[in-house]
Scaffold this motif. Structure first.
Motif, mmCIF file in Angstrom:
data_model
loop_
_atom_site.group_PDB
_atom_site.id
_atom_site.type_symbol
_atom_site.label_atom_id
_atom_site.label_comp_id
_atom_site.label_asym_id
_atom_site.label_seq_id
_atom_site.Cartn_x
_atom_site.Cartn_y
_atom_site.Cartn_z
ATOM 1 N N HIS A 69 0.773 -1.278 -0.142
ATOM 2 C CA HIS A 69 -0.063 0.091 -0.047
ATOM 3 C C HIS A 69 0.820 1.252 -0.051
ATOM 4 O O HIS A 69 0.386 2.268 -0.181
ATOM 5 N N LYS A 70 2.144 1.201 0.126
ATOM 6 C CA LYS A 70 3.196 2.080 0.300
ATOM 7 C C LYS A 70 2.788 3.422 1.045
ATOM 8 O O LYS A 70 2.742 4.478 0.668
ATOM 9 N N MET A 71 2.257 3.198 2.195
ATOM 10 C CA MET A 71 1.677 4.335 3.323
ATOM 11 C C MET A 71 3.006 4.906 3.680
ATOM 12 O O MET A 71 3.950 4.199 3.925
ATOM 13 N N PRO A 72 3.259 6.047 3.504
ATOM 14 C CA PRO A 72 4.508 6.840 3.932
ATOM 15 C C PRO A 72 4.977 6.920 5.476
ATOM 16 O O PRO A 72 3.666 7.025 6.190
ATOM 17 N N LYS A 73 5.931 6.461 5.915
ATOM 18 C CA LYS A 73 6.214 6.522 7.359
ATOM 19 C C LYS A 73 7.458 7.339 7.684
ATOM 20 O O LYS A 73 8.614 7.398 6.817
ATOM 21 N N THR A 74 7.342 8.382 8.262
ATOM 22 C CA THR A 74 8.253 9.426 8.580
ATOM 23 C C THR A 74 8.998 9.325 10.003
ATOM 24 O O THR A 74 8.273 9.229 10.715
ATOM 25 N N TYR A 75 10.151 9.278 9.943
ATOM 26 C CA TYR A 75 11.202 8.766 10.870
ATOM 27 C C TYR A 75 12.171 10.062 11.434
ATOM 28 O O TYR A 75 12.777 10.795 10.333
ATOM 29 N N LEU A 76 12.355 10.492 12.695
ATOM 30 C CA LEU A 76 13.389 11.388 12.716
ATOM 31 C C LEU A 76 14.797 10.563 13.544
ATOM 32 O O LEU A 76 14.403 9.728 14.212
ATOM 33 N N VAL A 77 15.639 10.629 12.613
ATOM 34 C CA VAL A 77 16.792 9.943 12.926
ATOM 35 C C VAL A 77 18.242 10.699 13.336
ATOM 36 O O VAL A 77 18.576 11.412 12.657
ATOM 37 N N GLN A 78 18.590 10.270 14.666
ATOM 38 C CA GLN A 78 19.995 10.839 14.870
ATOM 39 C C GLN A 78 21.170 9.807 14.381
ATOM 40 O O GLN A 78 20.952 8.480 14.754
#
Length: 181
Positions: A69-78
């Motif tokens: 379904h290609k649902m976007p997932k956003t991450y904050l990455v250190q």
């Protein structure tokens, strides 16, 4: 009407309601959420934090968690080090991993976000700088974000999922949840 719960999963908590196979007790969803009949739509590793969606609607659960379904997932990455234009371009183009090439990601450097303290804190090394990225992917392979940043030379120190599709953590406190309509 389907139930939909947004949960801010703490570091160290499992993305399931029970802990099987461990000799020491580990935190699970049941330590935070007492709502019968809901299940996580996808997973977050034990050493990752942030947004986890729970629902009682199996079709919605599949739409959220299935890579097709290609649902976007956003991450904050250190990350350890300071990624430059080449590393960001590689993430945007897709990275070759042992299980194949990733889909292209949205990637950009960001200022350090105002987040809750992590327990235990990230180990800092004075001699090695770190930086923050915002990374949006449309698939969900095992430990994908960590493997992607390592593949371009910048190991992940801290990983926080901030958004899934249109749902965002916003001001949801660590270990807190809210039902949305």
């Amino acid at each position: 009407m389907a139930r939909l719960i947004l949960f801010n999963k703490p570091y160290g908590a499992l993305s399931q309601f029970t802990d099987r196979g461990s000799e020491t007790a580990r935190a699970t969803l049941s330590d935070y959420i007492d709502v019968p009949g809901v299940y996580p739509a996808g997973r977050l590793d034990r050493d990752s934090e942030g947004l986890l969606i729970l629902t009682d609607d199996g079709a919605l659960q599949a739409r959220i968690s299935s890579p097709r379904h290609k649902m976007p997932k956003t991450y904050l990455v250190q990350v350890e080090g300071e990624p430059g234009a080449a590393a960001l371009a590689a993430l945007r183009a897709g990275v070759e991993l042992k299980d194949g090439r990733t889909r292209p990601a949205q990637a950009r450097r960001i200022d350090p976000p105002a987040l809750w303290d992590r327990d235990p804190p990230v180990r800092y090394r004075k001699s090695v700088p770190d930086a923050w990225l915002e990374l949006t992917i449309t698939e969900g392979r095992n430990r994908q974000v960590r493997r992607m940043t390592a593949a371009v030379g910048f190991p992940t120190l801290r990983l926080v999922r901030w958004r899934i599709g249109a749902w965002e953590i916003g001001d949801l406190g660590l270990g807190a949840w809210r039902e949305v309509g």
